[in-house]
Design a protein around this motif. Structure first.
Motif, PDB file in Angstrom:
ATOM      1  N   LEU A   1      77.964  24.454  24.372  1.00  0.00           N
ATOM      2  CA  LEU A   1      77.605  24.932  23.044  1.00  0.00           C
ATOM      3  C   LEU A   1      76.798  23.893  22.279  1.00  0.00           C
ATOM      4  O   LEU A   1      75.750  24.195  21.686  1.00  0.00           O
ATOM      5  N   VAL A   2      77.274  22.644  22.285  1.00  0.00           N
ATOM      6  CA  VAL A   2      76.562  21.577  21.572  1.00  0.00           C
ATOM      7  C   VAL A   2      75.164  21.410  22.140  1.00  0.00           C
ATOM      8  O   VAL A   2      74.180  21.280  21.391  1.00  0.00           O
ATOM      9  N   LEU A   3      75.038  21.454  23.451  1.00  0.00           N
ATOM     10  CA  LEU A   3      73.727  21.310  24.087  1.00  0.00           C
ATOM     11  C   LEU A   3      72.787  22.434  23.668  1.00  0.00           C
ATOM     12  O   LEU A   3      71.615  22.191  23.329  1.00  0.00           O
ATOM     13  N   VAL A   4      73.283  23.678  23.678  1.00  0.00           N
ATOM     14  CA  VAL A   4      72.453  24.819  23.285  1.00  0.00           C
ATOM     15  C   VAL A   4      71.993  24.685  21.837  1.00  0.00           C
ATOM     16  O   VAL A   4      70.814  24.899  21.516  1.00  0.00           O
ATOM     17  N   LEU A   5      72.910  24.323  20.950  1.00  0.00           N
ATOM     18  CA  LEU A   5      72.555  24.210  19.536  1.00  0.00           C
ATOM     19  C   LEU A   5      71.537  23.095  19.303  1.00  0.00           C
ATOM     20  O   LEU A   5      70.603  23.254  18.502  1.00  0.00           O
ATOM     21  N   VAL A   6      71.715  21.973  19.990  1.00  0.00           N
ATOM     22  CA  VAL A   6      70.756  20.879  19.844  1.00  0.00           C
ATOM     23  C   VAL A   6      69.379  21.290  20.354  1.00  0.00           C
ATOM     24  O   VAL A   6      68.348  21.027  19.718  1.00  0.00           O
ATOM     25  N   LEU A   7      69.356  21.976  21.506  1.00  0.00           N
ATOM     26  CA  LEU A   7      68.078  22.420  22.064  1.00  0.00           C
ATOM     27  C   LEU A   7      67.385  23.429  21.151  1.00  0.00           C
ATOM     28  O   LEU A   7      66.152  23.438  21.057  1.00  0.00           O
ATOM     29  N   LEU A   8      68.158  24.283  20.484  1.00  0.00           N
ATOM     30  CA  LEU A   8      67.563  25.244  19.556  1.00  0.00           C
ATOM     31  C   LEU A   8      66.980  24.558  18.326  1.00  0.00           C
ATOM     32  O   LEU A   8      65.945  24.982  17.803  1.00  0.00           O
ATOM     33  N   CYS A   9      67.634  23.496  17.864  1.00  0.00           N
ATOM     34  CA  CYS A   9      67.218  22.854  16.608  1.00  0.00           C
ATOM     35  C   CYS A   9      66.193  21.748  16.786  1.00  0.00           C
ATOM     36  O   CYS A   9      65.462  21.431  15.837  1.00  0.00           O
TER      37      CYS A   9
ATOM     38  N   PRO B   1      63.231  21.420  18.565  1.00  0.00           N
ATOM     39  CA  PRO B   1      61.810  21.715  18.343  1.00  0.00           C
ATOM     40  C   PRO B   1      61.468  22.010  16.878  1.00  0.00           C
ATOM     41  O   PRO B   1      60.459  21.487  16.376  1.00  0.00           O
ATOM     42  N   PRO B   2      62.261  22.822  16.133  1.00  0.00           N
ATOM     43  CA  PRO B   2      61.935  22.998  14.711  1.00  0.00           C
ATOM     44  C   PRO B   2      61.983  21.685  13.934  1.00  0.00           C
ATOM     45  O   PRO B   2      61.121  21.439  13.076  1.00  0.00           O
ATOM     46  N   TRP B   3      62.983  20.847  14.228  1.00  0.00           N
ATOM     47  CA  TRP B   3      63.073  19.557  13.527  1.00  0.00           C
ATOM     48  C   TRP B   3      61.827  18.716  13.780  1.00  0.00           C
ATOM     49  O   TRP B   3      61.223  18.173  12.855  1.00  0.00           O
ATOM     50  N   TRP B   4      61.411  18.664  15.051  1.00  0.00           N
ATOM     51  CA  TRP B   4      60.273  17.824  15.398  1.00  0.00           C
ATOM     52  C   TRP B   4      58.959  18.384  14.834  1.00  0.00           C
ATOM     53  O   TRP B   4      58.203  17.667  14.177  1.00  0.00           O
ATOM     54  N   THR B   5      58.695  19.674  15.075  1.00  0.00           N
ATOM     55  CA  THR B   5      57.409  20.253  14.678  1.00  0.00           C
ATOM     56  C   THR B   5      57.275  20.373  13.174  1.00  0.00           C
ATOM     57  O   THR B   5      56.209  20.095  12.612  1.00  0.00           O
ATOM     58  N   LEU B   6      58.343  20.780  12.498  1.00  0.00           N
ATOM     59  CA  LEU B   6      58.247  21.034  11.064  1.00  0.00           C
ATOM     60  C   LEU B   6      58.374  19.769  10.225  1.00  0.00           C
ATOM     61  O   LEU B   6      57.788  19.684   9.137  1.00  0.00           O
ATOM     62  N   PHE B   7      59.136  18.797  10.705  1.00  0.00           N
ATOM     63  CA  PHE B   7      59.465  17.664   9.832  1.00  0.00           C
ATOM     64  C   PHE B   7      59.055  16.291  10.368  1.00  0.00           C
ATOM     65  O   PHE B   7      58.635  15.434   9.597  1.00  0.00           O
ATOM     66  N   ALA B   8      59.175  16.063  11.668  1.00  0.00           N
ATOM     67  CA  ALA B   8      59.134  14.693  12.167  1.00  0.00           C
ATOM     68  C   ALA B   8      57.888  14.311  12.947  1.00  0.00           C
ATOM     69  O   ALA B   8      57.692  13.135  13.228  1.00  0.00           O
ATOM     70  N   ALA B   9      57.053  15.264  13.325  1.00  0.00           N
ATOM     71  CA  ALA B   9      55.957  14.973  14.264  1.00  0.00           C
ATOM     72  C   ALA B   9      54.714  14.445  13.555  1.00  0.00           C
ATOM     73  O   ALA B   9      53.609  14.954  13.732  1.00  0.00           O
ATOM     74  N   GLY B  10      54.864  13.436  12.736  1.00  0.00           N
ATOM     75  CA  GLY B  10      53.710  12.836  12.087  1.00  0.00           C
ATOM     76  C   GLY B  10      53.143  13.627  10.941  1.00  0.00           C
ATOM     77  O   GLY B  10      52.002  13.396  10.519  1.00  0.00           O
TER      78      GLY B  10
ATOM     79  N   LEU C   1      62.179  30.251  14.754  1.00  0.00           N
ATOM     80  CA  LEU C   1      61.654  28.908  14.493  1.00  0.00           C
ATOM     81  C   LEU C   1      61.539  28.096  15.786  1.00  0.00           C
ATOM     82  O   LEU C   1      60.557  27.370  15.995  1.00  0.00           O
ATOM     83  N   PHE C   2      62.537  28.218  16.652  1.00  0.00           N
ATOM     84  CA  PHE C   2      62.497  27.522  17.942  1.00  0.00           C
ATOM     85  C   PHE C   2      61.264  27.941  18.745  1.00  0.00           C
ATOM     86  O   PHE C   2      60.494  27.101  19.227  1.00  0.00           O
ATOM     87  N   THR C   3      61.074  29.254  18.880  1.00  0.00           N
ATOM     88  CA  THR C   3      59.966  29.760  19.692  1.00  0.00           C
ATOM     89  C   THR C   3      58.621  29.265  19.180  1.00  0.00           C
ATOM     90  O   THR C   3      57.799  28.733  19.937  1.00  0.00           O
ATOM     91  N   TRP C   4      58.413  29.441  17.882  1.00  0.00           N
ATOM     92  CA  TRP C   4      57.089  29.131  17.345  1.00  0.00           C
ATOM     93  C   TRP C   4      56.911  27.634  17.115  1.00  0.00           C
ATOM     94  O   TRP C   4      55.772  27.140  17.079  1.00  0.00           O
ATOM     95  N   SER C   5      57.997  26.892  17.003  1.00  0.00           N
ATOM     96  CA  SER C   5      57.880  25.433  16.954  1.00  0.00           C
ATOM     97  C   SER C   5      57.465  24.873  18.310  1.00  0.00           C
ATOM     98  O   SER C   5      56.666  23.924  18.390  1.00  0.00           O
ATOM     99  N   VAL C   6      58.013  25.442  19.382  1.00  0.00           N
ATOM    100  CA  VAL C   6      57.589  25.025  20.719  1.00  0.00           C
ATOM    101  C   VAL C   6      56.103  25.299  20.905  1.00  0.00           C
ATOM    102  O   VAL C   6      55.336  24.440  21.358  1.00  0.00           O
ATOM    103  N   LEU C   7      55.675  26.520  20.535  1.00  0.00           N
ATOM    104  CA  LEU C   7      54.260  26.861  20.665  1.00  0.00           C
ATOM    105  C   LEU C   7      53.403  25.974  19.764  1.00  0.00           C
ATOM    106  O   LEU C   7      52.325  25.511  20.165  1.00  0.00           O
ATOM    107  N   GLY C   8      53.875  25.733  18.543  1.00  0.00           N
ATOM    108  CA  GLY C   8      53.144  24.859  17.630  1.00  0.00           C
ATOM    109  C   GLY C   8      53.034  23.442  18.158  1.00  0.00           C
ATOM    110  O   GLY C   8      51.983  22.794  18.033  1.00  0.00           O
ATOM    111  N   GLY C   9      54.123  22.947  18.761  1.00  0.00           N
ATOM    112  CA  GLY C   9      54.097  21.614  19.340  1.00  0.00           C
ATOM    113  C   GLY C   9      53.091  21.501  20.473  1.00  0.00           C
ATOM    114  O   GLY C   9      52.387  20.489  20.602  1.00  0.00           O
TER     115      GLY C   9
END
Length: 414
Positions: free
Chosen positions: A44-52, A54-63, A115-123
């Motif tokens: 469960l923890v792994l799934v939740l981390v994997l879902l969150c 890409p949105p964290w990286w693309t929306l907030f942290a990726a420069g 958010l996960f799907t489109w953050s991956v595509l955005g990344g």
């Protein structure tokens, strides 16, 4: 979308695995009881981390270089969701069935999935543009804004698609063994209404009106009628009693009934005037020709612990004339090998929701032979898989529209 059990959130964990029925060896039971919840928690923890992530990286942290409060605030929101989501799911879909908790959990899951799907595509777009040296210092922020806008637009549109009365999908199905008197028989298919935490009694009434306007000979409900007990979803299911059909209204259980009083739903549909096809059949006649309408319990029924519940095609067809054409209702498309082996003419199924929220359809395809539409299996058998009339969990449908299906049966080959 996946249900709570498939992502490791079964609120009624069975330490023995529910398998062989043999008692554990002395001293082994306690260890198994300790290990199973730990493994499920880790997954469960792994799934939740994997879902969150890409949105964290693309929306907030990726420069993107947002003002200072944005990154910690975004991080806090995502971490807060990861911590609260399991508790909301258990409260909403466990024994207590708190509808408010279920609505929050289900809606947030849909938001995170989009958010996960489109953050991956955005990344990926960001990496591509970076490789081409396009966009300069503002590229990451532009990608983040684009992802947020696309996700918001898809969620708004997807919610509208989920809550609307489904469109009518019309299709002719040619059955070589169908008698001429039954040519033109109109079969309306409902599936996966999933009456649930969001009160859709008015929606249910409007679906009923749409079905009656089609002037059907037969109406089929292919299972997953509700998430909740018959008492909980009484008002939402009541309009099914006003559906009209010249020859028959038939219903089979889906997998979700086996978490919410499957026998109670069979009884409820009988009270509403439907024929529950609990491993049985009825024969309808028109113009001097006959058609067998058979139904089986969902494939998960055998593990439900309910006596007499299992998918049993032999029982369903017992006493039927083998020369007659058969329309079989089975909730999951994966039952079609059994149908093809028995020479069934047409199987009608639901379960897949067409994926419900793209690109979940690709994951559904791993488990099911067909995601939606008409397909052929073996020498005789055809399978129609409905995208479903309602939705499960997240109140969104993205690139997977709901449907009320009108199948017009035609005699002879296409």
């Amino acid at each position: 979308m996946a249900d709570s059990e498939s992502i490791g959130l079964d609120p009624e964990l069975r330490p023995d695995g529910g398998g062989s029925g043999e008692p554990p060896e002395p001293g082994a039971g306690a260890g198994a009881r300790r290990r199973l919840p730990v493994r499920r928690l880790a997954v469960l923890v792994l799934v939740l981390v994997l879902l969150c992530l890409p949105p964290w990286w693309t929306l907030f942290a990726a420069g993107a270089d947002w003002p200072s409060p944005v990154l910690p605030l975004g991080t806090l929101v995502l971490v807060g969701w990861m911590v609260s989501f399991p508790f909301l799911m258990v409260a909403g879909h466990g024994r207590r069935r708190n509808d408010r908790a279920a609505r929050i959990a289900d809606t947030s899951l849909g938001v995170i999935w989009v958010l996960f799907t489109w953050s991956v595509l955005g990344g990926l777009v960001d990496l591509l543009l970076g490789g081409l040296d396009v966009g300069g210092t503002g590229r990451a922020r532009g990608v983040a804004v684009a992802v947020a806008v696309v996700a918001a637009a898809l969620l708004g549109w997807g919610h509208h698609e989920a809550m609307r009365v489904p469109r009518i999908r019309r299709l002719d199905v040619h059955l070589p063994r169908l008698g001429a008197g039954l040519d033109g028989t109109r079969v309306v298919v409902l599936a996966d209404t999933h009456y649930g935490p969001i009160d859709r009694a008015d929606w249910s009434a409007r679906v009923t009106e749409a079905v009656n306007a089609l002037d059907p000979d037969v109406v089929v409900h292919a299972g997953d009628i509700a998430d909740g007990t018959p008492a909980q979803r009484r008002e939402q299911s009541a309009p099914l009693g006003t559906i009209r059909a010249r020859l028959a209204r038939v219903y089979v259980t889906g997998n979700h009934e086996y978490g919410s009083e499957a026998q109670g739903w069979l009884d409820r549909m009988a009270d509403l005037g439907w024929e529950p096809l609990h491993n049985r059949h009825v024969v309808v006649e028109r113009g001097g020709d006959e058609l067998v309408l058979a139904g089986v319990d969902d494939v998960t029924a055998a593990h439900s612990g309910l006596a007499g519940h299992r998918a049993d095609l032999a029982d369903a067809l017992a006493g039927a004339d083998p020369a007659l054409p058969v329309l079989l209702v089975a909730h999951q498309p994966k039952y079609v090998p059994e149908a093809a082996a028995a020479g069934i003419d047409l199987q009608v199924s639901g379960h897949t929701h067409g994926g419900q929220i793209w690109p979940f359809n690709f994951l559904v395809r791993i488990d099911q032979p067909v995601v939606h539409g008409l397909s052929r299996h073996g020498e005789r058998t055809q399978l129609y898989t409905s995208r479903g009339t309602g939705f499960w969990g997240p109140p969104f449908r993205v690139f997977a529209p709901s449907e009320i299906t009108l199948l017009t049966l035609r005699s002879g080959a296409a």
